[in-house]
Scaffold this active site. Structure first.
Site, PDB file in Angstrom:
ATOM      1  N   MET A   1       0.846  -1.190   0.000  1.00 22.93           N
ATOM      2  CA  MET A   1       0.000   0.000   0.000  1.00 22.93           C
ATOM      3  C   MET A   1       0.882   1.241   0.000  1.00 22.93           C
ATOM      4  O   MET A   1       1.153   1.833   1.030  1.00 22.93           O
ATOM      5  CB  MET A   1      -0.928  -0.008   1.206  1.00 22.93           C
ATOM      6  CG  MET A   1      -1.976   1.080   1.185  1.00 22.93           C
ATOM      7  SD  MET A   1      -3.122   0.923   2.566  1.00 22.93           S
ATOM      8  CE  MET A   1      -2.016   1.059   3.963  1.00 22.93           C
ATOM      9  N   CYS A   2       1.372   1.577  -1.169  1.00 22.97           N
ATOM     10  CA  CYS A   2       2.210   2.760  -1.313  1.00 22.97           C
ATOM     11  C   CYS A   2       1.362   4.024  -1.211  1.00 22.97           C
ATOM     12  O   CYS A   2       0.152   3.994  -1.425  1.00 22.97           O
ATOM     13  CB  CYS A   2       2.937   2.737  -2.650  1.00 22.97           C
ATOM     14  SG  CYS A   2       3.906   1.244  -2.926  1.00 22.97           S
ATOM     15  N   GLU A   3       2.021   5.130  -0.909  1.00 23.33           N
ATOM     16  CA  GLU A   3       1.332   6.411  -0.793  1.00 23.33           C
ATOM     17  C   GLU A   3       1.926   7.401  -1.781  1.00 23.33           C
ATOM     18  O   GLU A   3       3.154   7.498  -1.921  1.00 23.33           O
ATOM     19  CB  GLU A   3       1.456   6.955   0.631  1.00 23.33           C
ATOM     20  CG  GLU A   3       1.006   5.990   1.723  1.00 23.33           C
ATOM     21  CD  GLU A   3      -0.450   5.602   1.630  1.00 23.33           C
ATOM     22  OE1 GLU A   3      -1.261   6.412   1.159  1.00 23.33           O
ATOM     23  OE2 GLU A   3      -0.778   4.469   2.028  1.00 23.33           O
TER      24      GLU A   3
END
Length: 273
Positions: A1-3
């Site tokens: 879950m990259c931002e």
């Protein structure tokens, strides 16, 4: 879950930005990430800082947070490794130079089968790292190379059409939230994103990105939230983030939405749904 996070503004603003705090907006369970990077544009070039470690453990990230670099165009990424080990070559934003301009690209999502499709070809050989994200960047650059010259950019509408077509192709492989800049404009594609649940990461769903138009808000020359502050804020400023960074002014971008943003103004938009 990259931002993902980006700024496009009519004039330079000073950004104090904690990558560690930014990661926590996407879920505290996954706040200890596998890398971080941020590019501050200065004309055709950019200051690029990135490391393959959690920002909370980085003296460099602390320096970036406290320095307050002035820039009208910023792209940032906090990585949760899904394809490729934690390594500098696998850390976003990825960078290449074309025609005397610095190009940067960051991606949130996983492109299943995209590496295998291009194994051994020119896209594969042009990668520094192991990620599907970097290979997607090579694909986009290849498309742009065919449309432009060695020294001049193609018109913005032509570049946007190429970017939107590229993004529409990528959604066939998986979640495709992209930030891309050629130093002239910021290109954005919103798709689907994995959100944190009590049982871990849930299935990918929209919205993949959110937008905030500062000219529609009463920021009065500055904007601040936990982990970030923008000083000298021009009212013609657009912020992009994976999740809203505070409670006011953010709008969901619909699935399949592509944007071309220049100097804090959305110039072109395409919704494919």
């Amino acid at each position: 879950m990259c931002e993902l996070f980006a700024i496009s503004s009519r004039s330079k603003a000073r950004l104090c930005y904690s990558l560690d705090e930014f990661a926590k907006h996407g879920g505290k369970r996954y706040s200890n990430r596998d890398g971080w990077g941020i590019a501050f544009y200065e004309g055709r070039d950019a200051q690029l800082f990135k490391e393959p470690c959690a920002a909370a453990q980085s003296d460099l990230a602390e320096m970036v947070a406290n320095k307050a670099y002035a820039s009208a165009l910023v792209i940032a990424h906090v990585r949760l490794a899904t394809a490729g080990k934690p390594a500098l070559s696998n850390t976003h934003p990825f960078r290449r130079v074309r025609g005397g301009r610095a190009y940067h690209f960051a991606h949130n999502g996983s492109l299943e089968g995209f590496i295998e499709k291009h194994e051994g070809d020119v896209l594969d050989r042009s990668r520094l790292g192991e990620t599907d994200s970097e290979m997607a960047f090579m694909d986009l650059l290849s498309r742009l190379d065919q449309a432009g010259s060695d020294t001049e950019l193609a018109p913005l509408k032509a570049r946007f059409d190429i970017f939107a077509e590229f993004a529409a192709d990528m959604v066939n492989y998986g979640p495709s939230n992209f930030l891309f800049s050629d130093s002239d404009a910021l290109f954005v594609h919103a798709h689907r994103r994995h959100y944190e649940t009590e049982d871990g990461l849930g299935p990918a769903r929209p919205p993949g990105l959110h937008i905030r138009h500062c000219q529609k808000a009463s920021d009065k020359g500055e904007w601040e939230t936990q982990g970030a502050r923008i000083d000298d804020l021009d009212p013609q400023t657009v912020l992009i983030a994976s999740v809203p960074l505070n409670q006011h002014g953010w709008e969901e971008l619909p699935e399949g939405c592509a944007l071309a943003i220049r100097s804090g103004e959305v110039v072109f938009r395409k919704d494919t749904g």
